[in-house]
Design an enzyme around this catalytic site. Structure first.
Site, PDB file in Angstrom:
ATOM      1  N   GLY A 133     -35.971 -34.944   4.498  1.00  0.00           N
ATOM      2  CA  GLY A 133     -34.809 -34.083   4.619  1.00  0.00           C
ATOM      3  C   GLY A 133     -33.527 -34.871   4.517  1.00  0.00           C
ATOM      4  O   GLY A 133     -33.515 -36.104   4.564  1.00  0.00           O
ATOM      5  N   SER A 134     -32.425 -34.132   4.355  1.00  0.00           N
ATOM      6  CA  SER A 134     -31.128 -34.781   4.212  1.00  0.00           C
ATOM      7  C   SER A 134     -30.077 -33.972   4.941  1.00  0.00           C
ATOM      8  O   SER A 134     -30.074 -32.736   4.881  1.00  0.00           O
ATOM      9  CB  SER A 134     -30.766 -34.918   2.730  1.00  0.00           C
ATOM     10  OG  SER A 134     -29.536 -35.582   2.571  1.00  0.00           O
ATOM     11  N   GLY A 135     -29.193 -34.695   5.661  1.00  0.00           N
ATOM     12  CA  GLY A 135     -28.131 -34.028   6.393  1.00  0.00           C
ATOM     13  C   GLY A 135     -26.779 -34.594   6.020  1.00  0.00           C
ATOM     14  O   GLY A 135     -26.635 -35.335   5.033  1.00  0.00           O
ATOM     15  N   PHE A 152     -24.903 -36.852   7.537  1.00  0.00           N
ATOM     16  CA  PHE A 152     -24.684 -38.282   7.727  1.00  0.00           C
ATOM     17  C   PHE A 152     -25.880 -39.147   7.361  1.00  0.00           C
ATOM     18  O   PHE A 152     -25.801 -40.362   7.424  1.00  0.00           O
ATOM     19  CB  PHE A 152     -24.304 -38.563   9.179  1.00  0.00           C
ATOM     20  CG  PHE A 152     -23.033 -37.883   9.606  1.00  0.00           C
ATOM     21  CD1 PHE A 152     -21.869 -38.026   8.883  1.00  0.00           C
ATOM     22  CD2 PHE A 152     -23.015 -37.070  10.735  1.00  0.00           C
ATOM     23  CE1 PHE A 152     -20.705 -37.402   9.272  1.00  0.00           C
ATOM     24  CE2 PHE A 152     -21.843 -36.439  11.135  1.00  0.00           C
ATOM     25  CZ  PHE A 152     -20.687 -36.596  10.400  1.00  0.00           C
ATOM     26  N   THR A 199     -30.156 -39.490   5.415  1.00  0.00           N
ATOM     27  CA  THR A 199     -31.326 -38.986   4.707  1.00  0.00           C
ATOM     28  C   THR A 199     -32.561 -39.546   5.397  1.00  0.00           C
ATOM     29  O   THR A 199     -32.602 -40.734   5.735  1.00  0.00           O
ATOM     30  CB  THR A 199     -31.294 -39.427   3.233  1.00  0.00           C
ATOM     31  OG1 THR A 199     -30.064 -39.003   2.646  1.00  0.00           O
ATOM     32  CG2 THR A 199     -32.455 -38.827   2.466  1.00  0.00           C
ATOM     33  N   VAL A 200     -33.562 -38.693   5.598  1.00  0.00           N
ATOM     34  CA  VAL A 200     -34.741 -39.095   6.369  1.00  0.00           C
ATOM     35  C   VAL A 200     -35.944 -39.201   5.438  1.00  0.00           C
ATOM     36  O   VAL A 200     -36.225 -38.291   4.642  1.00  0.00           O
ATOM     37  CB  VAL A 200     -35.037 -38.078   7.493  1.00  0.00           C
ATOM     38  CG1 VAL A 200     -36.215 -38.568   8.343  1.00  0.00           C
ATOM     39  CG2 VAL A 200     -33.805 -37.892   8.369  1.00  0.00           C
ATOM     40  N   ASP A 254     -24.856 -30.128  18.475  1.00  0.00           N
ATOM     41  CA  ASP A 254     -25.332 -29.623  17.178  1.00  0.00           C
ATOM     42  C   ASP A 254     -26.769 -29.118  17.291  1.00  0.00           C
ATOM     43  O   ASP A 254     -27.622 -29.444  16.470  1.00  0.00           O
ATOM     44  CB  ASP A 254     -25.241 -30.711  16.112  1.00  0.00           C
ATOM     45  CG  ASP A 254     -25.302 -30.133  14.691  1.00  0.00           C
ATOM     46  OD1 ASP A 254     -25.047 -28.922  14.536  1.00  0.00           O
ATOM     47  OD2 ASP A 254     -25.605 -30.888  13.751  1.00  0.00           O
TER      48      ASP A 254
END
Length: 1009
Positions: free
Chosen positions: A710-712, A714, A716-717, A829
């Site tokens: 996944g990517s957010g 701040f 990327t995982v 969050d």
């Protein structure tokens, strides 16, 4: 002349054809415009959903869900059921004048039923069930004179059924169940003789069933359960030869339904359910002639007389409920049930049956899952033949006269979930074989004459939640394995036995424990310090033992306590002042050796709820306690004692401060020395892998897209493997403004927190010695089940129990962050994509990139109001007005997450606009219409496969509804607009735990009363 006449006829024919063609073209255009208008008020939750085809590229007769007639190309059917649609029904639907079918059921439509539907005189089938429609049923529907099926069930409709609908003489089926409809139903429908199905359960209808129901000779189903119907059940109802299902459960019908010599003509009847009414008179013997019955329920009525039952000819009987009727006779008739090869439920509890159970119970249907004969007068030994009933899940034999021992053979019932032998005269030991029951969740052996010790084998019952062994002659010590194993108890009652030794040290493993009663035994030793970790504990009783020592300070965490009885022990020390802050309803500290001043606030100020008698060294307290005043010299002693403590403490503090200053200086010097070293790797915990950038490249296959999780904003995982250990690698997007700050915040939070419901950080990797820019990465414990967001909006396969567990897990994590961590933390969050699930579906809160630390309790540091404070839809409304981040803001996010968890709808769903939001959507459904808004994938998931008999399914369904109402209620309470109106997190945890208890357990008081 003849020629002119022929010409005139030809011209007239041509004119008629032109006019007809013109009319058809006009109608087709009207249909198109109506469909386009309908589309504007619908929202398709799927990108490639049904409405995607509704465009000008194809003729509207080829649109998905639209069916046109072959002759005139007019729309005759609108089949949009189960398409994930929301929005309202456009009044332009009334312009589709050729419609004969409207199928919009199993969607999320809201708003009113448009009265314009009444224009559709060709309409035969109207299916709107399982939506969230509100308002009254339009009287205009009476214009649908050809209507045959009217299905409005499972909505939020209210008011009376319009009397005008009584003119729909072609109606064959009405389905009104699960609404809020009121008034006398039969006053409207009594003249519609074409009716075959009347389904109106779970409303608030009143009135009676008229004798004229005999004219409805085609009736096959009459389902009126859970209403307020009253009066007598007309005898003519029992002579409708076409009737197959009659369910009048839970109304106010009264009187004698039939005389013993009455003729009953119900050759088709398979369901007869008259439970929970006020029926009186002799037992209706003619019912015993209805040998085609599959379901027979007559419980909770007031029939009289002794009946000799014979069920040998009921070959199809599936469900039998004759409980709570004060019936008399020998239980030996039960042998005739062996002929019922499909039988799954037998309920005969709370009668006056006598005799003994025959060994022939072994011949019952192998499908039998529920057997209840509690609260009768049945004696003798428990037949070992029960062991042949391999599908038995519930065995209730409490409140009888059974003697002898508990058969070892019961340990072979691998599907057994509840075993209740409470209040009999059983002797001998508790069989070790009961430890072989992997599904056992409730075991009640209270109030017998059992001896010996508690077998440690019970620790193998990993699903055991309720254990009742009170009022026996059990001895020996408590096996530590019982509490240190995998079982997570909710209630344990071992009171009134001869148990001895210390209380179990492993009690701290029982974090879900709500009730713990070991009173009236011979326990000694001190109170277990670990009990303070059982924060859900509400009732703790150890009175009448020999416990000594003081009350541990860890008990200050037991804020859920409601009753606490420590009386008649040898406890000492001062009384804890923190009890004043608890919501205790009962506190008994009498007959111990407590000393010192009694506090005067909280529970200590309630003379009717507190007892401290028999403690000779107590003083002070409220006047009603009649204790001596505390002497002033005691205060002087305290001051002198404090002076000595200060003299010793101050030098120690100075030394510690000096050491800290030196350590900080050494740390800063080392940091300056290593600032430019290559590459720097920081391991967060001892024994955890230290990694380098090259190791991460190899672990993630050079950060391959195939390993992308996944990517957010701040980071990327990626998924990675380091030394066979699966890890999650979050690589920071350092070019993104705020990424470094996010990195530091997350490191700081996860270094300083440890909780089972928080994502665990393994290592931080930070380096600048690469050809690329600065590199920073966080390694986390890998969560194989991914994020909650994916489960909610992609797989959609979470059961109600899983959702409840997730809700509690997240709430516990928030409670820890806000109140139990050394430095309170605000997450800022909270949302489903930041909730990760491990291999056991335990929820872990992650992504602390926006988290804020409290500088001191009650306030945030100065920077907390700067920058982003959450995600649109989840961020508290006060954040938009510039308010600082707060625990109340996290509660708002949690409430929104909880509503999304239950409804399956994101707070940013297109249906939420202007002032209408997810909070209001859920609030309007409370409490009676929650089923209309919950995610339809959880409506029946995870329980119908486990329970097959009808009564159990009904009980489970009712408990599920209660749980859903509680879950949605907590979500609404937590997401209130004003911070001060939001529910506190500990209250949310308590409410959700109580709801979960209802879901996974049959309420014991219901079983016994």
């Amino acid at each position: 002349m003849l020629h002119l006449r022929l010409v005139a006829i030809q011209l007239l024919t041509a004119a008629i054809l032109v006019l007809s063609a013109s009319t058809d073209d006009s109608g087709i255009k009207t249909d198109l415009n109506a469909l386009l208008a309908i589309k504007t008020q619908l929202v398709d939750s799927r990108a490639d959903g049904v409405l995607a085809s509704w465009n000008n590229s194809v003729h509207h007769c080829n649109w998905d869900g639209v069916i046109c007639g072959n002759k005139h190309k007019r729309v005759i059917e609108l089949d949009l059921y189960s398409r994930g649609l929301s929005g309202t029904i456009s009044p332009f639907i009334g312009n589709l004048s050729f419609l004969n079918t409207i199928a919009l059921f199993n969607n999320s439509l809201y708003g009113h039923i448009p009265p314009e539907i009444g224009r559709l005189f060709r309409l035969q089938r109207l299916g709107l069930f399982n939506n969230t429609l509100v308002g009254e049923i339009p009287a205009n529907l009476s214009g649908c004179i050809n209507l045959q099926i009217l299905s409005l069930a499972w909505n939020r409709l209210h008011g009376n059924v319009p009397i005008e609908l009584g003119g729909l003489s072609n109606l064959e089926a009405i389905a009104f169940q699960r609404n809020r409809l009121t008034g006398p139903l039969f006053k409207v429908i009594q003249n519609i003789t074409s009716l075959q199905v009347i389904s109106a359960a779970y409303n608030e209808f009143t009135g009676n069933i008229p004798d004229s129901i005999a004219d409805m000779k085609n009736l096959a189903m009459v389902a009126l359960a859970e209403n307020h119907f009253s009066g007598r059940i007309p005898p003519s109802l029992f002579n409708l030869s076409s009737l197959s299902d009659l369910d009048l459960t839970s109304n106010q019908f009264e009187g004698n339904i039939m005389s013993p010599d009455m003729h009953v003509n119900l050759p088709q009847i398979i369901t007869l359910d008259l439970n929970l009414n006020n029926l009186t008179g002799p037992f209706p013997i003619p019912i015993l002639n209805l040998t085609n019955l599959v379901t027979l329920g007559l419980s909770f009525n007031k029939f009289t007389g002794s009946v000799s039952f014979d069920f040998r000819h009921f070959a199809n009987l599936f469900y039998l409920d004759l409980s709570d009727m004060n019936l008399r006779g020998d239980i030996s008739f039960i042998t005739t049930l062996a002929n019922c090869s499909s039988l799954q439920t037998i309920e005969l509890q709370r009668n006056n049956f006598t005799g003994t159970l025959p060994e022939s119970v072994a011949n019952f249907s192998k499908s039998l899952s529920w057997f209840s004969i509690g609260q009768n007068q049945i004696g003798g030994e428990i037949p070992a033949g029960f062991s042949s009933l391999t599908n038995l899940s519930f065995l209730f034999m409490y409140g009888n006269e059974f003697t002898g021992t508990i058969p070892d053979e019961l340990g072979s019932l691998r599907k057994l979930e509840q075993l209740d032998l409470d209040s009999n005269k059983l002797t001998g030991i508790i069989p070790k074989s009961l430890g072989n029951l992997p599904r056992l969740s409730q075991l009640y052996l209270d109030n017998n004459r059992l001896q010996g010790s508690i077998p440690p084998d019970l620790s193998s019952c990993q699903n055991l939640l309720y254990l009742g062994l009170s009022q026996n002659d059990l001895n020996g010590t408590l096996p530590n394995a019982l509490f240190g194993g995998s079982a997570q108890f909710l209630e344990v009652d071992l009171s009134q036995n001869q148990l001895k030794g210390s209380l179990p040290l492993d009690i701290d493993k029982q974090i879900n424990l709500v009730r713990f009663d070991v009173s009236e035994n011979k326990f000694s030793g001190e109170l277990p310090n670990g009990l303070g970790k059982c924060s859900a504990l509400e009732h703790f009783h150890i009175e009448g033992n020999s416990i000594h020592g003081s009350i541990p300070s860890s008990y200050s965490a037991l804020s859920s306590l409601q009753t606490l009885d420590l009386s008649r022990n040898n406890l000492s020390g001062i009384l804890p002042i923190y009890f004043s802050n608890f919501s205790l309803a009962y506190l008994n500290l009498s007959y111990n050796n407590f000393e010192g001043n009694v506090p005067e606030k909280g529970i200590y100020a309630n003379i009717s709820a507190v007892s401290v008698v028999g403690n000779k060294r107590l003083c002070g307290g409220i006047p009603q306690l009649h204790l001596p005043r505390c002497m002033t010299e005691d205060k002087g002693k305290n001051r002198r004692r404090m002076s000595i403590v200060l003299k010793l403490t101050i030098p120690i503090i100075c030394a510690v401060v000096g050491l800290l200053i030196m350590a900080v200086w050494l740390y800063l010097a080392r940091r300056r020395k290593k600032r430019d070293s290559i590459p720097s790797v920081l391991a967060m915990e001892k024994g955890i892998l230290k990694v380098s950038y090259s190791m991460l490249l190899k672990a993630t296959d050079e950060f391959s897209s195939s390993n992308l999780l996944g990517s957010g904003t701040f980071g990327t995982v990626f998924r990675g493997i380091i030394d066979t250990k699966m890890v999650a690698v979050k690589v920071l997007k350092l070019q993104q403004q705020g990424a470094s700050k996010s990195f530091m915040a997350e490191c700081k939070v996860l270094r300083n927190t440890r909780h089972r419901n928080l994502v665990k950080i393994i290592t931080v990797c930070s380096s600048t010695d690469f050809q690329r820019n600065d590199f920073k990465a966080l390694l986390y414990e890998f969560m194989p089940n991914g994020s909650l967001d994916k489960w909610l909006h992609e797989s959609g396969n979470l059961s109600l129990l899983q959702r409840m567990n997730i809700a509690i897990d997240v709430a516990q994590a928030l409670n820890y962050l806000h109140h139990e961590n050394d430095i309170p933390i605000v997450h800022c969050d909270l949302k489903p994509s930041n909730i990760l699930l491990d291999d056991e579906m335990v929820a872990h809160v992650g992504d602390f990139g926006l988290a804020k630390f409290f500088a001191q309790p009650g306030s945030l540091n100065q920077s907390s109001s700067i920058g982003v404070k959450g995600t649109v839809g989840y961020a508290a409304p006060e954040y938009g007005l510039g308010s600082e981040a707060s625990t109340d803001g996290d509660i708002y996010s949690y409430g929104t997450l909880l509503l999304e968890l239950m409804t399956g709808k994101r707070p940013t769903n297109q249906m939420f606009e202007a002032d209408f939001n997810l909070h209001m959507y859920a609030k309007e459904a409370l409490p009676d219409q929650v089923l209309q808004i919950v995610d339809p994938t959880i409506e029946h998931h995870d329980f119908t496969e486990e329970v097959d008999d009808r009564r159990a399914i009904q009980d489970m369904a009712e408990r599920r509804v209660e749980c859903m109402v509680s879950m949605v209620g907590v979500g609404v309470a937590c997401s209130n607009h004003l911070p001060q109106d939001r529910m506190k997190i500990h209250e949310a945890i308590r409410t959700l735990r109580a709801a979960r208890d209802k879901l996974i357990n049959v309420n014991r008081s219901q079983l016994h009363h």
